[in-house]
Design an enzyme around this catalytic site. Structure first.
Site, PDB file in Angstrom:
ATOM      1  N   TRP A 159      12.544  52.389  60.015  1.00  0.00           N
ATOM      2  CA  TRP A 159      13.178  51.204  60.591  1.00  0.00           C
ATOM      3  C   TRP A 159      13.657  51.404  62.018  1.00  0.00           C
ATOM      4  O   TRP A 159      13.896  50.431  62.733  1.00  0.00           O
ATOM      5  CB  TRP A 159      14.380  50.777  59.728  1.00  0.00           C
ATOM      6  CG  TRP A 159      15.357  51.881  59.447  1.00  0.00           C
ATOM      7  CD1 TRP A 159      15.429  52.638  58.326  1.00  0.00           C
ATOM      8  CD2 TRP A 159      16.389  52.366  60.316  1.00  0.00           C
ATOM      9  NE1 TRP A 159      16.443  53.563  58.427  1.00  0.00           N
ATOM     10  CE2 TRP A 159      17.053  53.406  59.640  1.00  0.00           C
ATOM     11  CE3 TRP A 159      16.831  52.002  61.590  1.00  0.00           C
ATOM     12  CZ2 TRP A 159      18.122  54.106  60.204  1.00  0.00           C
ATOM     13  CZ3 TRP A 159      17.892  52.696  62.160  1.00  0.00           C
ATOM     14  CH2 TRP A 159      18.524  53.732  61.473  1.00  0.00           C
ATOM     15  N   ASN A 160      13.816  52.642  62.474  1.00  0.00           N
ATOM     16  CA  ASN A 160      14.508  52.835  63.750  1.00  0.00           C
ATOM     17  C   ASN A 160      13.663  52.540  64.981  1.00  0.00           C
ATOM     18  O   ASN A 160      14.180  52.163  66.028  1.00  0.00           O
ATOM     19  CB  ASN A 160      15.121  54.243  63.831  1.00  0.00           C
ATOM     20  CG  ASN A 160      14.103  55.340  63.625  1.00  0.00           C
ATOM     21  OD1 ASN A 160      13.034  55.139  63.073  1.00  0.00           O
ATOM     22  ND2 ASN A 160      14.444  56.541  64.076  1.00  0.00           N
ATOM     23  N   ARG A 168       1.941  54.195  66.661  1.00  0.00           N
ATOM     24  CA  ARG A 168       1.692  55.635  66.753  1.00  0.00           C
ATOM     25  C   ARG A 168       0.835  56.128  65.592  1.00  0.00           C
ATOM     26  O   ARG A 168       0.147  57.148  65.710  1.00  0.00           O
ATOM     27  CB  ARG A 168       3.032  56.379  66.792  1.00  0.00           C
ATOM     28  CG  ARG A 168       2.910  57.814  67.270  1.00  0.00           C
ATOM     29  CD  ARG A 168       4.232  58.372  67.694  1.00  0.00           C
ATOM     30  NE  ARG A 168       5.054  58.798  66.562  1.00  0.00           N
ATOM     31  CZ  ARG A 168       6.254  59.358  66.688  1.00  0.00           C
ATOM     32  NH1 ARG A 168       6.786  59.520  67.891  1.00  0.00           N
ATOM     33  NH2 ARG A 168       6.938  59.732  65.637  1.00  0.00           N
ATOM     34  N   LYS A 183       3.017  50.271  55.187  1.00  0.00           N
ATOM     35  CA  LYS A 183       4.240  49.793  54.552  1.00  0.00           C
ATOM     36  C   LYS A 183       5.400  50.019  55.505  1.00  0.00           C
ATOM     37  O   LYS A 183       5.862  51.135  55.703  1.00  0.00           O
ATOM     38  CB  LYS A 183       4.526  50.507  53.237  1.00  0.00           C
ATOM     39  CG  LYS A 183       5.692  49.861  52.469  1.00  0.00           C
ATOM     40  CD  LYS A 183       6.342  50.804  51.492  1.00  0.00           C
ATOM     41  CE  LYS A 183       7.238  51.821  52.152  1.00  0.00           C
ATOM     42  NZ  LYS A 183       8.380  51.209  52.916  1.00  0.00           N
ATOM     43  N   ALA A 185       9.372  49.757  56.842  1.00  0.00           N
ATOM     44  CA  ALA A 185      10.682  49.848  56.183  1.00  0.00           C
ATOM     45  C   ALA A 185      11.173  48.458  55.819  1.00  0.00           C
ATOM     46  O   ALA A 185      10.956  47.496  56.562  1.00  0.00           O
ATOM     47  CB  ALA A 185      11.678  50.541  57.108  1.00  0.00           C
ATOM     48  N   GLY A 237      10.121  59.625  58.220  1.00  0.00           N
ATOM     49  CA  GLY A 237      11.363  59.313  57.524  1.00  0.00           C
ATOM     50  C   GLY A 237      12.132  60.572  57.212  1.00  0.00           C
ATOM     51  O   GLY A 237      11.949  61.616  57.855  1.00  0.00           O
ATOM     52  N   GLU A 259       6.387  63.435  59.572  1.00  0.00           N
ATOM     53  CA  GLU A 259       7.339  63.509  60.679  1.00  0.00           C
ATOM     54  C   GLU A 259       8.692  63.206  60.075  1.00  0.00           C
ATOM     55  O   GLU A 259       9.003  62.061  59.766  1.00  0.00           O
ATOM     56  CB  GLU A 259       6.949  62.502  61.772  1.00  0.00           C
ATOM     57  CG  GLU A 259       7.597  62.797  63.104  1.00  0.00           C
ATOM     58  CD  GLU A 259       8.926  62.089  63.293  1.00  0.00           C
ATOM     59  OE1 GLU A 259       9.980  62.762  63.102  1.00  0.00           O
ATOM     60  OE2 GLU A 259       8.933  60.896  63.598  1.00  0.00           O
ATOM     61  N   CYS A 293      15.329  60.581  65.255  1.00  0.00           N
ATOM     62  CA  CYS A 293      15.170  61.959  64.795  1.00  0.00           C
ATOM     63  C   CYS A 293      15.195  62.934  65.966  1.00  0.00           C
ATOM     64  O   CYS A 293      15.420  64.129  65.780  1.00  0.00           O
ATOM     65  CB  CYS A 293      13.875  62.100  64.000  1.00  0.00           C
ATOM     66  SG  CYS A 293      12.411  61.525  64.889  1.00  0.00           S
ATOM     67  N   GLU A 390      21.910  65.568  59.765  1.00  0.00           N
ATOM     68  CA  GLU A 390      21.425  64.664  60.792  1.00  0.00           C
ATOM     69  C   GLU A 390      22.404  63.505  60.919  1.00  0.00           C
ATOM     70  O   GLU A 390      22.737  62.842  59.936  1.00  0.00           O
ATOM     71  CB  GLU A 390      20.031  64.157  60.419  1.00  0.00           C
ATOM     72  CG  GLU A 390      19.347  63.399  61.529  1.00  0.00           C
ATOM     73  CD  GLU A 390      17.883  63.123  61.214  1.00  0.00           C
ATOM     74  OE1 GLU A 390      17.106  62.903  62.149  1.00  0.00           O
ATOM     75  OE2 GLU A 390      17.520  63.112  60.021  1.00  0.00           O
TER      76      GLU A 390
END
Length: 487
Positions: A159-160, A168, A183, A185, A237, A259, A293, A390
């Protein structure tokens, strides 16, 4: 919402996109999309069933052979047209992104441009897939290698960065000749649906790109991953979810790209240019409001600079305007949801209880939405949760170190290994540190590493595989070797 905001949302299809057609979920189910700045529902989208998911894979499988055998130039031109269409719609896409994800419109515009670059880059790479031909050591055989598409690929985006993480993955897959099921988020499906609409308009054949939106990703992913026709899974994610998906993908021996999470160190050495270091730290920490991230999670500063650096960083973060992303001059938007707000608040409270000093921020903003003040913590002990976990929010913990060896030890003292940042005016120190850091990427005297032309990815529990750069398309290609006996 204002009328322009409503108008932009109304342009986005809200169904599933399967086999070149927009349709409702099999059971008619839908789920709501919320503006994290206000808590207001801005749209509802189709909520896929397991049967819908299987049909999406069926479509990708049915069209794989034709797409794999399409001319590389044809694939390149479609991607190029998509690039141009995304850039033409930059303002609308940026507003849409801000409404569903929260980041300021100016930052959303930057993401749209970044997302478009993957379409342009891989349009150029589509015609450059190559193999090799050479003589075997005993000279009796000629070795011929070629690269062919992996096949139908399942792409799960976060979602970010709701548009850039889509392009990408989608762009290299399409360039390589793979059909895809995407799919997005559940918090941010609208940008992906808008992108699918763009691909439809620029002439992508039916069934090559399929989009499945859902509020219950577990059963949907199980159905797609368990489909016998699927060949690859690409996921961005959390490390925990990535590990779970890997276990599920093992039964089908799917090709994987992962990732995952990050806990990036940012090291300010004693010879650093303090202006560069503060500016770089602000960018590395506050890009996307810290919900990245690649965000600088642990800012390691030499003892001689720590106090001055902390004060200057606090002044810079305190000056940022926290507001709904559509407001003029907004610098920091809301966190994505209530769970994210609770996590960030808890990490700050834990750090202060462990002995950290709160230099600025540390509190929720406003009585609606999920806003949190940009925060600087000084003298954070490594025992605090914020050192290990995180953050995914606008919190900058500052730690002290005495020498280079201690800086490297602290930087590598994590299970993650996505990116690190270093600030130094010494070339030899920079090279030594690049080689010593256990990360997939390093930013030197800058707080940004993301670049469509560069390989993005990590090591350790930050995952494997690379997205972007020359390496990105190879994640969607298999190598085939033929031995030619010419004796």
């Amino acid at each position: 919402m204002e009328e322009r905001e409503r108008a932009v949302v109304r342009t986005v299809p809200t169904g599933l996109y399967v086999d070149g057609a927009w349709r409702e979920a099999a059971d008619g189910g839908r789920f709501d999309v919320e503006d994290p700045a206000t808590g207001e529902v801005i749209a509802s989208v189709a909520d896929a069933t397991v049967d819908d998911a299987r049909q999406a894979v069926d479509a990708a499988v049915a069209h794989q052979e034709a797409w794999a055998h399409s001319a590389p130039r044809e694939r390149a031109e479609i991607l190029r047209r998509a690039f141009e269409a995304v850039m033409a719609a930059q303002d609308d896409l940026a507003l849409l992104m801000t409404l569903e994800m929260g980041k300021p419109v100016a930052e959303s515009r930057g993401e749209v441009a970044y997302a478009a670059e993957f379409l342009r880059w891989f349009s150029e790479e589509a015609v450059r897939v190559h193999g090799d031909f050479y003589v075997s050591p005993d000279a009796t055989t000629r070795v011929l290698t070629t690269r062919q598409p992996v096949g139908p690929s399942y792409l799960i985006t976060p979602w970010n960065f709701p548009l850039a993480m889509g392009t990408r993955k989608i762009a290299p897959a399409l360039a390589a000749g793979c059909t895809v099921i995407v799919k997005p988020a559940e918090q941010t499906p609208l940008c992906t649906l808008a992108l699918a609409s763009i691909f439809e308009r620029v002439g992508l054949p039916p069934g090559v790109l399929n989009v499945v939106t859902t509020s219950h990703p577990g059963p949907i992913s199980d159905a797609i991953i368990g489909h016998p026709g699927l060949r690859k899974l690409s996921f961005t994610g959390s490390t925990e979810v990535g590990s779970l998906l890997m276990r599920k993908a093992s039964s089908g021996l799917l090709r994987l790209s992962m990732e995952l999470g990050g806990n990036a160190p940012l090291i300010v050495f004693e010879d650093a240019d303090l202006d560069k270091a503060v500016a770089g730290a602000v960018f590395a920490k506050m890009r996307n409001g810290g919900e990245a991230c690649t965000s600088a999670n642990r800012i390691l500063v030499h003892e001689s600079l720590a106090d001055t650096f902390s004060e200057r960083l606090a002044t810079a973060l305190a000056s940022l305007k926290v507001a709904r992303g559509t407001e003029p001059d907004a610098s920091v938007g809301p966190l994505i949801d209530a769970d994210a707000l609770a996590k960030v608040s808890g990490l700050v409270e834990d750090a202060v209880a462990a002995g950290a000093s709160l230099v600025t921020g540390g509190e929720r903003r406003g009585d609606r939405g999920y806003f949190f003040s940009p925060t600087v913590l000084r003298d954070v002990p490594p025992t605090a949760r914020v050192f290990r976990e995180e953050i995914f929010g606008p919190v900058a913990p500052v730690y002290r170190f005495d020498d280079d060896d201690e800086a490297i030890r602290l930087a590598n003292d994590t299970t993650y290994g996505l990116v690190g940042y270093i600030f130094t005016e010494s070339l030899s120190r920079a090279v030594r540190t690049i080689e010593a850091l256990e990360t997939g990427m390093v930013g030197v005297n800058q707080g940004l590493v993301s670049n469509a032309a560069a390989p993005f990815g990590g090591v350790k529990r930050s995952g494997f595989g690379r997205e972007g750069g020359f390496e990105g398309i190879h994640e969607y290609l298999n190598v085939k070797y033929a031995a030619l006996n010419l004796s």
